[in-house]
Motif scaffolding. Structure first.
Motif: not given
Length: 99
Positions: A8-27
């Motif tokens: 959830r972004c600051a403007d209320g929109t929702l972003y969808v992604g995929s990754t092999v390393a979630l913790t790193r990607r969130l950072a």
């Protein structure tokens, strides 16, 4: 292994992604390095994620969810797949009697 996730972004929109390393990607998203979309909408918050045995399965789910409306994404976050059953355009037409 792969993970599909929704922010959830600051403007209320929702972003969808995929990754092999979630913790790193969130950072990366939090630091403004994740994507151009989230960089302009900081801060972001993880609202949903799911792990898959293969990254290509996560990527397929990412693309599927990206095609959903904001309302359908919210319903999914709040209630899972059961909450969005029947949200297809065909099912909505059938319920409204259009055909």
């Amino acid at each position: 292994m792969g993970t599909v996730y929704m922010l959830r972004c600051a403007d209320g929109t929702l972003y969808v992604g995929s990754t092999v390393a979630l913790t790193r990607r969130l950072a990366e998203h939090a630091d403004g390095r994740g994507s151009a979309y989230t960089r302009r909408r900081l801060p972001v918050e993880l609202v949903w994620s799911e792990d898959f045995a293969r990254i290509d399965d996560a990527f397929l789910w990412e693309k599927r969810i990206q095609g959903w409306s904001h309302a359908k994404r919210l319903a999914f976050v709040e209630g899972g797949l059961d909450a969005v059953r029947g949200w297809s355009a065909r099912a909505r037409r059938q319920r409204s009697g259009e055909g």
